[in-house]
Design an enzyme around this catalytic site. Structure first.
Site, PDB file in Angstrom:
ATOM      1  N   LYS A 130      16.196  31.302  51.649  1.00 52.67           N
ATOM      2  CA  LYS A 130      17.423  31.865  51.079  1.00 52.67           C
ATOM      3  C   LYS A 130      17.705  33.207  51.731  1.00 52.67           C
ATOM      4  O   LYS A 130      16.944  34.160  51.576  1.00 52.67           O
ATOM      5  CB  LYS A 130      17.304  32.081  49.564  1.00 52.67           C
ATOM      6  N   GLU A 136       6.300  41.387  51.099  1.00 48.44           N
ATOM      7  CA  GLU A 136       6.524  42.574  51.931  1.00 48.44           C
ATOM      8  C   GLU A 136       7.568  43.389  51.197  1.00 48.44           C
ATOM      9  O   GLU A 136       8.740  43.024  51.176  1.00 48.44           O
ATOM     10  CB  GLU A 136       6.963  42.152  53.338  1.00 48.44           C
ATOM     11  N   GLU A 167      12.105  54.947  46.489  1.00 48.09           N
ATOM     12  CA  GLU A 167      12.663  54.469  47.750  1.00 48.09           C
ATOM     13  C   GLU A 167      14.184  54.554  47.662  1.00 48.09           C
ATOM     14  O   GLU A 167      14.789  53.958  46.774  1.00 48.09           O
ATOM     15  CB  GLU A 167      12.220  53.024  47.985  1.00 48.09           C
ATOM     16  N   CYS A 211      12.356  49.156  55.006  1.00 51.61           N
ATOM     17  CA  CYS A 211      11.292  49.348  54.026  1.00 51.61           C
ATOM     18  C   CYS A 211      10.229  50.301  54.531  1.00 51.61           C
ATOM     19  O   CYS A 211       9.605  51.006  53.755  1.00 51.61           O
ATOM     20  CB  CYS A 211      10.674  48.005  53.666  1.00 51.61           C
ATOM     21  N   SER A 230      12.564  44.147  47.428  1.00 48.67           N
ATOM     22  CA  SER A 230      12.160  45.295  46.623  1.00 48.67           C
ATOM     23  C   SER A 230      10.852  45.021  45.889  1.00 48.67           C
ATOM     24  O   SER A 230      10.499  43.880  45.598  1.00 48.67           O
ATOM     25  CB  SER A 230      13.243  45.625  45.599  1.00 48.67           C
ATOM     26  N   THR A 231      10.145  46.106  45.604  1.00 44.02           N
ATOM     27  CA  THR A 231       8.892  45.993  44.855  1.00 44.02           C
ATOM     28  C   THR A 231       9.160  45.430  43.459  1.00 44.02           C
ATOM     29  O   THR A 231       8.378  44.631  42.932  1.00 44.02           O
ATOM     30  CB  THR A 231       8.205  47.370  44.785  1.00 44.02           C
ATOM     31  N   GLU A 232      10.282  45.829  42.893  1.00 46.45           N
ATOM     32  CA  GLU A 232      10.644  45.354  41.557  1.00 46.45           C
ATOM     33  C   GLU A 232      10.705  43.818  41.511  1.00 46.45           C
ATOM     34  O   GLU A 232      10.088  43.174  40.656  1.00 46.45           O
ATOM     35  CB  GLU A 232      12.008  45.959  41.222  1.00 46.45           C
TER      36      GLU A 232
END
Lengths: 294, 477, 324
Positions: free
Chosen positions: B183, B257, B388, B291, B236-238
């Site tokens: 995707k 990642e 970030e 990132c 994103s880390t979220e």
């Protein structure tokens, strides 16, 4: 007076089993103990019943020990792990009787498990100064740079040790953590903690710096979640948890993007020589670049 | 107006062969997705570029079945040497269509054409070339004599390097014998769909690669799908944490990642002019939508003034504007949403007492643009030093000693990348050793190569992309 | 041999840097304390700036500016007065059919050809530059170098292009190099002094940066890359390092000094890359023949051809520009 009687039926000195945190043997902060029995229900000893605060203290100790242990030379780490094997060999009889009692095995079966555990330390001791050359690389990048990749220890690893295999299983999950340069907080088998306790004594006298390995006796179901959610724990081995609990633990661990080992549902046979996969799980690849010029 | 005004030098948008309508790619065919079509926007002009059909959850199932069938019947059975040839073909086709891909990427993403042309597209081709060579050599990769693929890989990629991230994901997956359902990001689906055309041109067996445009719900459906064996996510880390939580307890292999807050550490003995270049490249490359961006500059106090002066001068020469102009250094922010996020964090920097300096470069009237911004007097406790920003905003902190530099650099839950600038070799190696980051650039920054593993420590994710190490993510080992 | 520097012979080093040249040790400390130059970094930056696309009006402007910055050069053993007069004529009317074509900045010749050049250019704004100081190797005594310089100035040179003693530089005798530049500067009188570093022999960018600062400290009006007799001559990254030096010099002292890449720049396309570097590395105010020059011979004709292409809207050919 009963001088004569004493010589006939000496009362043995009962040992109080404690936790192993930061190189010392404290009681559980909670003061709790629990009875350890053999598979037939015969009382063996009281073990300390670690609490979440003991987990907290052990993580602090493991973190404190991490710079020194990860910064030690691989050769030195190998020497220390080999020393562990030597010390284990020296207390072979004690381990055999504890493994036999804990796991309800015949002495000959226990002997072969203890021997395998000793050999496992030797196997991992030999890996410490080879793993970087096997997993590292000089990267042939398309440009005027020297680029190389080295494996580095992940950090503090929470280990829920196997519930069944009290010594060989424990060594099989702990040694790869230490060999790679990470430090460990181990929750031993709850029902069979005696070999883990004796192993702590071996570790304490085998040049392993305090805090590199911390051993808690207690319930994985109670302590696992505190390790899984802890912000200063980098990886989790949920082997000693039930398959259902492992799912919860893995979800908890996601909150800090921990590395969580994928483990088989049922505890495996620990006797075959392992491959590199456990060692690899506790290593991060670090890639370094520098220009080439004059 | 200066005396040497560069006349506009725009790349022609005709080269992009932009179509009015794009469709999902499933089982080797472009199909009508049953999701609500989305309109993709040129962030530099806010004009609609094209309508893109999206996948629905049932299309995800169709795509996974197509990928499974391709895996079972063709791809897992094909000798590695044959798989390799498909990857080589794809690499060549990317090169042949590189101008088209570059212009399309800049239109859809907003990044300057010089970056899509000189960096994104050639590096994407390089990833296919590199991994093509692995396809028949996996037994030499160090994972045992006969490493096996995992099966169907579900891959979800971000909008900052749409084609390049696709290449980072698809090339190793195919080389190791997996099939793919990917995707692309909601705001940048176009180059992925041209890549689908390239798969057709390369006569890649149907179902080996499936591309499903859509929003987060489609990503979630891929992650949750019961017949997917592997999830690879960049973003994103979220969201990474959500995915890790979702995958928990399944047999899916996961690599993440995620975000970063990289420290770029400049010592007083650094090659200062190149350090300034590295700082600029570190945070303003791709509008800071990186990132591994060097978003925290840590500069030794004894040279802080000098570095800041040089930095401001250099940043003021950056040219912001039309992404298709070959002279543009800074393009558009990818979306209104991202622009709002950047603005919010910049306001927090003001409010928390950092000193803001903004490049005097002209800002276009239309489109999503944000002028290069440098905050000085930043402290570790400020949001702009911890969060970030993912935009062209640099936070400058100072340090006095190497130990302090290490402590500040490592003082973050992230651990993706770091930079070191010093001419002292022993200090470089000492620093590289101490920094808890997956990629350390010494006297350079933002270098990428398919042969060099890339990925993070801690909350920047796990697993590596590139090199021998990167193959592990797609092998059952 | 003894130094011929006298305290008043050349302008003093500007105040912020006066201490730097106090003695050999201070000078060495200063030059070795300059930030290093990372080869890969500077070459990448030069290459990246080289991708600027200069079109239309900007290109027209750049071509004309480049023409006005050319030091049209002949430095051959076979130079004759006839050749020099021909060059001077070209300098005055680079494109005889296009009166709006700018003149070049200077004609650059050996000292013994200065008179011929001065004669031919009398009354024009085109300067006469002369190489001197035992050009190109500089391997002669300081007396001869000074005499060489005085001769060139006496014959009417407006500009002197000296070579530094690369041997002394590479031996680390920075004060000798410094003294010699000051002495030549003094001997040049009113003439502008361009100091040729011969970067191709200095081998590293660190050395180029040190030599640049040494020349600026000693009073050089321009720093120049090369004699054209050593390969590599001018390159973009070397010029970047030198442009950075004059930029930094200006930041520290407020003084504007010039840069002259010489040798190997043959096409308009290359020249434009250099102008972009001048613009973005040193700064806009260096975009003038007073502060930037091209030392070249064949470059001019390509600039003229490209100028015609721009003006006429079709490609021109070599037969439409003059060859002397």
């Amino acid at each position: 007076m009963s001088d004569s009687k004493q010589s006939e039926s000496r009362i043995s000195v009962a040992k109080t089993y404690k936790l192993y945190i930061g190189g010392a043997f404290p009681r559980s902060e909670s003061g709790r103990v629990y009875p350890v029995t053999d598979p037939q229900g015969k009382f063996l000893a009281n073990a300390a019943h670690a609490s979440r605060k003991d987990v907290r203290d052990a993580v602090v100790a493991a973190r404190k020990a991490f710079p020194g242990w990860s910064g030690a030379t691989a050769y030195n780490r190998g020497q220390v792990l080999y020393r562990v094997a030597e010390m284990l060999e020296g207390r072979r009889e004690q381990f055999v009787s504890e493994v036999a009692a804990s796991e309800g095995l015949a002495p000959s079966q226990a002997e072969s498990l203890v021997d395998a555990a000793i050999d496992r330390w030797v196997w991992y001791a030999g890996w410490t100064d080879k793993i970087a050359s096997v997993l590292g690389a000089a990267n042939p990048v398309a440009g005027p740079y020297f680029s190389f990749t080295v494996p580095e220890p992940t950090g503090v690893v929470g280990v829920l040790a196997p519930q069944a295999s009290s010594l060989l299983g424990l060594v099989s999950v702990l040694a790869p953590v230490l060999a790679g340069g990470s430090t460990a907080v181990v929750v031993s088998s709850a029902e069979r903690p005696l070999p883990a306790i004796t192993l702590s004594e071996v570790l304490a006298t085998s040049d392993l710096p305090g805090g590199v390995a911390n051993v808690l006796t207690g319930r994985a179901a109670e302590l696992g979640p505190w390790l899984a959610s802890h912000g200063d724990v980098n990886a989790l081995d949920p082997t000693g948890a039930t398959p259902e609990d492992r799912i919860t633990l893995a979800r908890e661990a996601a909150g800090t993007v921990k590395r969580v080992l994928t483990v088989p549902d049922a505890e495996p046979d620990w006797t075959p020589t392992p491959d590199l996969s456990r060692l690899r799980r506790y290593l991060e690849a670090k890639t370094v670049w520098h220009p080439l010029g004059v | 107006m200066g005396i040497f005004e560069y006349a506009p030098a725009p790349e022609s948008r005709d080269i992009a062969n932009l179509k009015d309508h794009y469709r999902p790619f499933i089982g080797g065919e472009f199909v009508d997705g049953s999701g609500e079509p989305l309109k993709t926007v040129n962030p530099a002009t806010e004009e609609i570029l094209a309508e893109v059909g999206t996948a629905s959850v049932s299309d995800v199932d169709t795509a996974v079945r197509a990928a499974r069938k391709a895996y079972d019947t063709v791809w897992s059975k094909m000798p590695g040497s044959e798989r390799a040839k498909y990857l080589f073909r794809i690499a060549r086709l990317i090169q042949e269509r590189s101008r088209e891909l570059a212009v399309l990427e800049s239109l859809d993403n907003g990044k300057p054409i010089k970056e899509s042309r000189d960096s994104d597209v050639p590096t994407a081709a390089a990833h296919f070339f590199y991994h093509a060579g692995w396809a028949d050599k996996l037994e030499y990769a160090g994972y045992g004599p006969n490493p096996k693929p995992l099966g169907v890989a579900g891959q979800v990629i971000p909008w900052n390097f749409p084609l390049l991230m696709l290449a980072w994901k698809i090339a190793p997956a195919l080389a190791t014998g997996n099939t793919v359902v990917l995707k692309p990001a909601e705001t940048t689906p176009l180059t992925a769909l041209v890549f689908a055309e390239i798969c057709q041109q390369a006569e890649l067996p149907p179902g080996v690669v499936n591309i499903l445009p859509g929003a987060g719900d489609i990503g979630a459906a891929i992650v949750e799908h019961g017949d997917v064996d592997k999830i690879a996510f960049t973003g994103s880390t979220e969201v990474g944490k959500l995915i890790q939580r979702t995958v928990a307890g399944t047999r899916k292999k996961l690599t993440l990642e995620l975000g970063g807050k990289a420290a770029n550490v400049v010592f007083d003995d650094a090659p200062l002019d190149q350090a300034v270049e590295g700082i600029v490249n570190g945070i303003f490359f791709n509008q800071g939508h990186v990132c591994c961006a060097g978003s925290r500059l840590l500069v030794q106090e004894s040279v802080a003034e000098e570095v800041m002066e040089k930095l401001r001068y250099r940043v003021s020469t950056l040219r912001m504007g039309d992404p298709l102009d070959k002279n543009t250094d800074i393009g558009a922010i990818n979306s209104a949403e991202q622009l709002a996020k950047i603005r919010g964090l910049v306001e927090s920097g003001d409010a928390e007492g950092a000193q803001r300096w903004t490049s005097p470069c002209p800002v276009p009237d239309r489109g999503f643009f944000f002028a290069p911004t440098v905050f000085s007097d930043v402290h570790q406790s400020m949001r702009i030093a911890r969060e970030e920003i993912f935009g062209p905003v640099l936070s400058v902190l100072t340090f006095r000693t190497p130990d302090e530099a290490v402590a500040k650099a490592n003082n973050t839950p992230y651990g993706l990348s770091a930079g070191i600038w010093t001419e002292k070799g022993s200090r470089i190696l000492w620093m590289a050793n101490k920094l808890r980051a997956g990629v350390v650039w010494a006297n350079t920054f933002n270098r990428f190569d398919p042969a060099a593993p890339f990925g993070g420590y801690q909350e920047s994710g796990f697993g590596r992309e590139g090199g021998r190490t990167g193959l592990e993510a797609y092998l059952s080992v | 041999m003894t130094t011929t520097t006298s305290p008043n012979a050349a302008p003093d080093t500007p105040a912020p840097l006066a201490d730097v040249t106090r003695d050999e040790a201070s000078l060495r400390r200063f030059l070795h304390g300059l930030p290093g130059v990372d080869q890969v970094g500077v070459e990448q930056r030069a290459a990246a700036l080289g991708t600027r696309s200069i079109k239309k009006d900007a290109k027209r402007w750049a071509i004309d500016t480049a023409i006005s910055m050319v030091d049209l050069t002949t430095l051959e053993g076979a130079d004759t007065r006839g050749k020099v007069r021909g060059l001077a004529a070209k300098a005055l009317r680079p494109d005889p059919e296009r009166q709006d074509c700018p003149r070049v900045a200077a004609v650059c010749v050996y000292p013994d050809m200065v008179e011929a050049a001065v004669d031919a250019l009398k009354g024009s704004a085109v300067h006469v530059a002369s190489v001197a100081t035992g050009f190109p190797s500089g391997r002669t005594s300081r007396e001869v170098k000074l005499a060489d310089t005085r001769l060139a100035v006496e014959y009417g040179a407006d500009e002197v292009d000296m070579v530094i003693d690369r041997g002394a530089f590479l031996e680390g005798r920075y004060m000798d190099v410094f003294d010699e530049i000051r002495a030549i500067k003094a001997a040049s009188g009113e003439a502008h002094l361009k100091v040729i570093l011969e970067t191709g022999e200095l081998a590293t960018y660190d050395n180029v940066r040190r030599a640049s600062w040494l020349a600026l400290l000693a009073g050089g009006d321009f720093i120049k890359t090369s004699t054209g007799k050593v390969s590599p001559a001018a390159t973009l990254p070397v010029t970047h390092v030198m442009l950075q030096a004059v930029h930094d010099w200006h930041e520290q002292t407020g003084e504007l000094r010039g840069v002259k890449p010489a040798g190997g720049i043959r096409t308009a396309k290359d020249a434009i890359k250099y102008l972009v570097a001048v613009h973005e590395v040193a700064g806009e105010q260096w975009l003038t023949p007073d502060l930037f020059r091209f030392g070249a011979s064949s470059l001019l004709n390509d600039l003229l051809l490209q100028r015609r292409t721009q003006v006429d809207g079709h490609y021109s050919g070599p037969d439409y520009v003059t060859v002397d």
